[in-house]
Scaffold this active site. Sequence first.
Site, mmCIF file in Angstrom:
data_model
loop_
_atom_site.group_PDB
_atom_site.id
_atom_site.type_symbol
_atom_site.label_atom_id
_atom_site.label_comp_id
_atom_site.label_asym_id
_atom_site.label_seq_id
_atom_site.Cartn_x
_atom_site.Cartn_y
_atom_site.Cartn_z
ATOM 1 N N TYR A 1 -64.894 17.455 -0.184
ATOM 2 C CA TYR A 1 -63.484 17.129 0.675
ATOM 3 C C TYR A 1 -61.972 17.913 -1.049
ATOM 4 O O TYR A 1 -61.570 18.821 0.196
ATOM 5 C CB TYR A 1 -62.493 15.772 -0.143
ATOM 6 C CG TYR A 1 -61.710 15.386 1.149
ATOM 7 C CD1 TYR A 1 -61.491 14.513 2.117
ATOM 8 C CD2 TYR A 1 -60.291 15.452 0.367
ATOM 9 C CE1 TYR A 1 -60.592 14.512 2.343
ATOM 10 C CE2 TYR A 1 -59.121 15.346 1.360
ATOM 11 C CZ TYR A 1 -59.095 14.815 2.177
ATOM 12 O OH TYR A 1 -58.084 15.197 2.998
ATOM 13 N N HIS B 1 -51.888 16.269 -3.970
ATOM 14 C CA HIS B 1 -53.313 15.067 -4.022
ATOM 15 C C HIS B 1 -53.799 14.923 -4.432
ATOM 16 O O HIS B 1 -54.594 15.829 -4.722
ATOM 17 C CB HIS B 1 -53.180 14.256 -2.757
ATOM 18 C CG HIS B 1 -51.643 14.722 -2.102
ATOM 19 N ND1 HIS B 1 -52.346 13.706 -0.484
ATOM 20 C CD2 HIS B 1 -50.597 14.719 -1.597
ATOM 21 C CE1 HIS B 1 -51.107 13.278 -0.625
ATOM 22 N NE2 HIS B 1 -50.032 13.816 -1.020
ATOM 23 N N TYR C 1 -57.513 6.981 4.230
ATOM 24 C CA TYR C 1 -58.412 6.970 5.696
ATOM 25 C C TYR C 1 -59.033 5.591 5.418
ATOM 26 O O TYR C 1 -59.516 4.798 4.894
ATOM 27 C CB TYR C 1 -60.198 7.675 4.862
ATOM 28 C CG TYR C 1 -59.629 9.091 5.330
ATOM 29 C CD1 TYR C 1 -58.885 9.802 4.296
ATOM 30 C CD2 TYR C 1 -59.535 9.860 6.269
ATOM 31 C CE1 TYR C 1 -58.614 10.957 3.962
ATOM 32 C CE2 TYR C 1 -59.796 11.549 6.640
ATOM 33 C CZ TYR C 1 -58.824 12.122 5.534
ATOM 34 O OH TYR C 1 -58.819 13.566 5.077
ATOM 35 N N LYS D 1 -61.735 20.462 7.293
ATOM 36 C CA LYS D 1 -62.164 21.107 6.784
ATOM 37 C C LYS D 1 -61.803 22.881 8.117
ATOM 38 O O LYS D 1 -62.055 23.906 7.649
ATOM 39 C CB LYS D 1 -63.916 21.247 6.724
ATOM 40 C CG LYS D 1 -63.952 20.259 6.021
ATOM 41 C CD LYS D 1 -63.926 21.079 4.424
ATOM 42 C CE LYS D 1 -64.377 20.704 3.504
ATOM 43 N NZ LYS D 1 -62.970 20.093 2.538
ATOM 44 N N PRO E 1 -61.963 16.417 12.693
ATOM 45 C CA PRO E 1 -59.913 16.578 11.293
ATOM 46 C C PRO E 1 -60.958 16.084 10.520
ATOM 47 O O PRO E 1 -60.321 15.738 9.401
ATOM 48 C CB PRO E 1 -59.361 16.409 12.119
ATOM 49 C CG PRO E 1 -59.823 16.153 13.846
ATOM 50 C CD PRO E 1 -60.569 16.010 14.500
#
Length: 390
Positions: A384, A72, A200, A296, A292
């Site tokens: 990220y 991704h 998200y 990580k 979460p």
Amino acid sequence: MRTQVGIVGAGPAGLMLSHLLHRHGISSVVLESRSREYVEHRVRAGVLEQGSVDLLRDTGLGARLDREGLRHEGIELRFDGESHRVAMTELTGRAITVYGQQEVVKDLIAARLAAGGTILFSAEATRLSGLESPSPVVHYRHEGRDEELHCDFVVGCDGFHGVSRSAVPDGVLHTYERTYPFAWLGVLAAAAPAVEELIYAHHERGFALYSMRSPEISRLYLQVPADEDIADWPDERIWAELRTRLETVPGWTLNEGPILEKAITPLRSFVVEPMQWQRLYLAGDAVHIVPPTGAKGMNLALADVALLGDAFAAWYADGRTDLLDDYSRTALRRVWRAQQFSWWMTSMLHRLDADDPYEAKLQSATLRYLTTSPAYATSLAENYVGLPLV
Ligand code: RFL
Ligand code: PHB
């Protein structure tokens, strides 16, 4: 039984450490309280940072990951009825790979067993002794008998509820902790993902996350109150709530399918310092937990043991103690970076205090800034995809 490094816990941390040690010619035994079947099917994390992917590939574990993992290059942020993409790869040159934690665990177990490694399943460590001596012992129970594993070092990779951490005398460890008044209800569904990238979503009814495991399987999460009972969430209620929180953009609809699994996980931030005492080293969830939202946890577990692998190699090859001595300090730098990032993502995306409209306005302002400022978006993206190991 005797080995060089005794490892408690066959999660990503313990298994990867055993694999790395083997590559350095160092023997280890992994003790795992659950069965192989159980650890290979436990549905958890799904996002691998670039550095974790590189570690798996560089140590001979890339074949299935490269075939089945989904690369991704961006994530989507959804809020106020709009959708915005954070172009992670454009901003950082790096990407993430979606590959289930249980697949990493399966690959690691297969590699260890193929190399003649010892993993004892259904073997519960009950206590550690002799940690101040050169030959510590892991006491464990296996097939109804009390057994001992004698080693040079013990590494506690036994997760948040393990026993290793408690072997350290009172007053040595400092705990830093935050609990959140909400949890995640996670589902695995036999439904083709309706999107190619993770979403998200910030919504007035609470956070939602759209993720996936394969072209046929979706992985979805809903923010729920911390004390929520899963029995109150029949499948239809879950889908209805997911539709409400995710179908906020004109023309976008969720793909639904049979729910294969559902569970509620509390959110927690937790760090114990230092990550070592005498001949005991602690790694992964045994010493730190992140909520979460930043994806990580598994990555931190792998990063810890990458350090330990090199440190034990230097000790066994050259008698060097510097890397072992520096382990806690070095690992904690990454741990605290991930703590801050995970707390920040969590605070920005969840419904915090329903009675505080100021908070919600701040969240919108933060999200909007992310979608208009490449500088701010790059900060999210570089955390990220993961900052370089060490
Ligand atoms: P684990 O995986 O918990 O493994 C510990 C192992 O130790 C065993 N054990 C014992 N064995 C012998 N004797 C004892 N006394 C023992 N006590 C315990 C346990 O049975 C277990 O097998 O820890 P490890 O290796 O440190 O790995 C950490 C990760 O599992 C964890 O951080 C992640 O799953 C967190 N996480 C995520 N991390 C990511 O990097 N990316 C994600 O996208 C992500 N999403 C998530 C997550 C965790 C979640 N849950 C369910 C907590 C999503 C969720 C919903
Ligand atoms: C997952 O796919 O399980 C997942 C993805 C991203 C997160 C957490 C979990 O932040």
